[in-house]
Design a protein around this motif. Structure first.
Motif, PDB file in Angstrom:
ATOM      1  N   TYR A 157      -7.379  -5.492   2.028  1.00 32.00           N
ATOM      2  CA  TYR A 157      -5.992  -5.060   2.258  1.00 32.00           C
ATOM      3  C   TYR A 157      -5.643  -3.977   1.248  1.00 32.00           C
ATOM      4  CZ  TYR A 157      -0.847  -5.484   2.429  1.00 32.00           C
ATOM      5  OH  TYR A 157       0.494  -5.239   2.529  1.00 32.00           O
ATOM      6  N   THR A 158      -5.282  -2.798   1.733  1.00 29.43           N
ATOM      7  CA  THR A 158      -4.916  -1.725   0.822  1.00 29.43           C
ATOM      8  C   THR A 158      -3.560  -1.137   1.224  1.00 29.43           C
ATOM      9  OG1 THR A 158      -5.640   0.308  -0.231  1.00 29.43           O
ATOM     10  CG2 THR A 158      -6.155   0.070   2.078  1.00 29.43           C
ATOM     11  N   GLN A 159      -2.966  -0.414   0.304  1.00 25.82           N
ATOM     12  CA  GLN A 159      -1.632   0.123   0.550  1.00 25.82           C
ATOM     13  C   GLN A 159      -1.682   1.646   0.565  1.00 25.82           C
ATOM     14  OE1 GLN A 159      -2.214  -2.225  -2.043  1.00 25.82           O
ATOM     15  NE2 GLN A 159      -1.810  -3.840  -0.554  1.00 25.82           N
ATOM     16  N   THR A 160      -0.955   2.233   1.477  1.00 29.76           N
ATOM     17  CA  THR A 160      -0.920   3.686   1.591  1.00 29.76           C
ATOM     18  C   THR A 160       0.525   4.150   1.412  1.00 29.76           C
ATOM     19  OG1 THR A 160      -0.839   3.374   3.981  1.00 29.76           O
ATOM     20  CG2 THR A 160      -2.970   3.883   3.036  1.00 29.76           C
ATOM     21  N   GLY A 209      -0.627   5.448   8.225  1.00 36.58           N
ATOM     22  CA  GLY A 209      -1.364   5.444   6.959  1.00 36.58           C
ATOM     23  C   GLY A 209      -2.836   5.795   7.131  1.00 36.58           C
ATOM     24  N   ASN A 212      -4.999   8.323   4.747  1.00 37.81           N
ATOM     25  CA  ASN A 212      -5.230   7.708   3.440  1.00 37.81           C
ATOM     26  C   ASN A 212      -6.166   6.517   3.582  1.00 37.81           C
ATOM     27  OD1 ASN A 212      -2.200   8.726   3.578  1.00 37.81           O
ATOM     28  ND2 ASN A 212      -2.917   8.984   1.480  1.00 37.81           N
ATOM     29  N   GLY A 213      -5.996   5.767   4.665  1.00 39.35           N
ATOM     30  CA  GLY A 213      -6.851   4.615   4.914  1.00 39.35           C
ATOM     31  C   GLY A 213      -8.314   5.024   5.018  1.00 39.35           C
ATOM     32  N   TYR A 224      -7.787  -2.478   5.578  1.00 36.18           N
ATOM     33  CA  TYR A 224      -6.667  -2.363   6.517  1.00 36.18           C
ATOM     34  C   TYR A 224      -5.394  -2.122   5.732  1.00 36.18           C
ATOM     35  CZ  TYR A 224      -5.209  -7.207   5.466  1.00 36.18           C
ATOM     36  OH  TYR A 224      -4.776  -8.355   4.848  1.00 36.18           O
ATOM     37  N   THR A 225      -4.484  -1.423   6.362  1.00 36.26           N
ATOM     38  CA  THR A 225      -3.160  -1.216   5.795  1.00 36.26           C
ATOM     39  C   THR A 225      -2.169  -1.939   6.707  1.00 36.26           C
ATOM     40  OG1 THR A 225      -2.512   0.716   7.091  1.00 36.26           O
ATOM     41  CG2 THR A 225      -3.871   1.117   5.170  1.00 36.26           C
ATOM     42  N   GLY A 227       2.087  -1.802   6.994  1.00 33.75           N
ATOM     43  CA  GLY A 227       3.357  -1.430   6.393  1.00 33.75           C
ATOM     44  C   GLY A 227       4.252  -0.695   7.361  1.00 33.75           C
TER      45      GLY A 227
END
Ligand code: 4AD
Ligand code: MG
Length: 463
Positions: A157-160, A209, A212-213, A224-225, A227
């Motif tokens: 899990y990542t944030q953009t 996102g 950036n993803g 995965y993002t 948001g």
């Protein structure tokens, strides 16, 4: 007495337990036998808990008999097996405390049923209705399933960022983010100098996102993002929001077939979890919102999704008897009415459309050998239409820069994105699921504004 949620208090095995219930009154009925029945809801489940308040309570006449819809109460007593139909237990009250009154003359949610349109005007109170409570519990389950599914499949899990300078979809549907006084600048007539703007160049709320993803997928493998994303498209439809939530997995070494399999497994997992963990709410939707939605979701889980190329789909649409508002021919974007025909009349279930014309798809999609189509896939479902949009990404630097030039994009603006192709490029793919469309599909709710807490649509940013 220990606090208990109503979802637990309603269970048969809770009979005999002393507990405290905290919630809001739905209805009150006074019996001639010297007690009152009050229905309490605390949001933990669709069902209310019936409490039986005897006249012996010292605040019976002063308070209990004045309870109306919306009042907040803390109640203590013993749960007993209920003789009434439709409930396993009821609470024999030993004490009832009123925390907040709700004036019946001004509280909008009286017994009368309100339309969903009307309830949008009270977006701050509508979570207290049965339908919105159920929607929010299903939405919560879907969010949980999203995280569970990806974690179990090795996705990180990542944030953009929400603020960005790039238009991922290239559709020009971005909201400006600026500290410049645009009104004053417009009046002054001079050129706008972005050097004075906060970020030093035109900046926007992100539409996706994905770009950036991709940087993380080409380093960490599977990410995965999840948001909020924003689209300044002026569409007043039952499936568009200006602010919506998107889940975007991206995986290195994935091709289009891998991507489609991931999307199908992912959706089926969400549907299964909703049936298993939101059974009461799903039964409510099945009865009150869309007859047969339960069976529909169940059968979708059991069958493989349909597959068609865009070209095949256009042939079907051109040769069918249906009357469409928008004409369709190879090269045109499919409209909601076409998507609905394909899923509801032709396939009669979800279908994955692939290989769209390059001209109608964004620059990042991988160009196929025919040079005319790209390795795109959209998942369409009955009632809603497009629920997922995805593709294999163009990993070849020269093909990508050609596509960007055709799309009128500046290579310098995307230098970092192009670096991913310059240094150790790999095939990769991903997709985006619109959370609200998924909630719509599972619940059968007709309007996307009624499956998000506070909808943002043209002309409406209240609450
Ligand atoms: O098809 P879209 O525009 O795809 C992308 O943004 C890709 N960058 C995703 C990716 O490959 N990582 O949007 C993806 C999904 C749609 O299928 C739809 O479910 C939802 O986002 N969506 C909207 N939902 C509500 N309101 C809108 N205005 C939406 N626009 C797209
Ligand atoms: Mg799309």
């Amino acid at each position: 007495a220990e606090w208990m949620r109503i979802v637990d208090a309603r269970k048969e095995e809770s009979a005999g337990v002393d507990c405290e219930i905290r919630g809001w009154v739905r209805t009150r009925r006074d019996s001639k036998g010297g007690f009152s029945f009050v229905e309490i809801n605390d949001g933990s489940c669709l069902g209310n808990l019936q409490i039986v308040a005897p006249a012996e309570l010292d605040n019976y006449a002063d308070e209990v008999q004045k309870l109306t819809a919306g009042c907040s109460v803390v109640v203590q007593g013993k749960l007993e097996t209920s003789p009434a139909k439709g409930q396993a237990t009821e609470l024999q009250v030993t004490s009832l405390r009123v925390l907040g009154w709700a004036d019946p003359d001004t509280y909008p949610l009286q017994k009368k049923r309100h339309s969903f349109e009307k309830l949008r005007e009270w977006a701050h109170l509508r979570p207290r209705t049965n339908t919105f409570g159920a929607v929010m519990r299903v939405r919560n389950q879907i969010c949980q399933s999203i995280h569970d599914f990806f974690h179990e499949n090795g996705f990180l899990y990542t944030q953009t960022p929400i603020i960005t300078a790039s238009d991922c979809e290239g559709a020009g549907e971005m909201f400006r983010v600026t500290t410049l006084d645009l009104d004053r600048l417009a009046k002054s007539g001079g050129p706008v100098k972005y050097d004075y703007d906060f970020f030093g160049k035109p900046s926007y709320l992100t539409v996706s996102g994905q770009l950036n993803g991709e940087t993380f997928a080409t380093a960490l493998g599977r990410i995965y993002t999840f948001g909020p994303t924003f689209r300044a498209e002026n569409s007043n439809t039952s499936r568009h929001l200006a602010e919506f939530w998107m889940v975007e997995p991206e995986a290195a070494f994935f091709d289009l077939a891998d991507d489609m399999q991931l999307a199908e497994d992912f959706l089926k997992r969400i549907f299964t979890d909703c049936l298993n963990h939101c059974a009461e709410d799903m039964a409510f939707f099945n009865e009150r919102i869309q007859k047969g939605v339960l069976e529909q979701i169940q059968s979708v889980i059991e069958r493989p999704f349909g597959h068609m190329t865009y070209t095949e789909a256009v042939e079907v649409l051109e040769n069918c008897n249906a009357k469409f508002e928008y004409p369709v021919s190879w090269g045109t974007d499919l409209q909601a009415e076409h998507e609905r025909y394909l899923t509801e009349q032709h396939v009669k279930g979800p279908v994955i459309l692939t290989d769209y014309p390059a001209e109608i798809k964004p620059f990042y999609m991988r160009v196929s050998d025919d040079r005319k189509t790209v390795a795109a896939m959209d998942v369409l479902v009955p009632g809603v239409g497009e629920i997922i949009g995805g593709s294999q990404r163009e990993e070849r630097l020269d093909v990508l820069t050609n596509r960007m030039a055709e799309a009128g994009l500046n290579e310098e603006d995307y230098w970092w994105y192009l670096d991913l192709r310059r240094f150790g490029t790999v095939p990769h793919a991903g997709f985006g699921l619109g959370l609200e469309r998924a909630v719509q599909y599972v619940t059968g709710m007709g309007n996307i504004r009624d499956v998000i807490p506070f909808p943002r649509t043209p002309g409406n940013a209240e609450f």
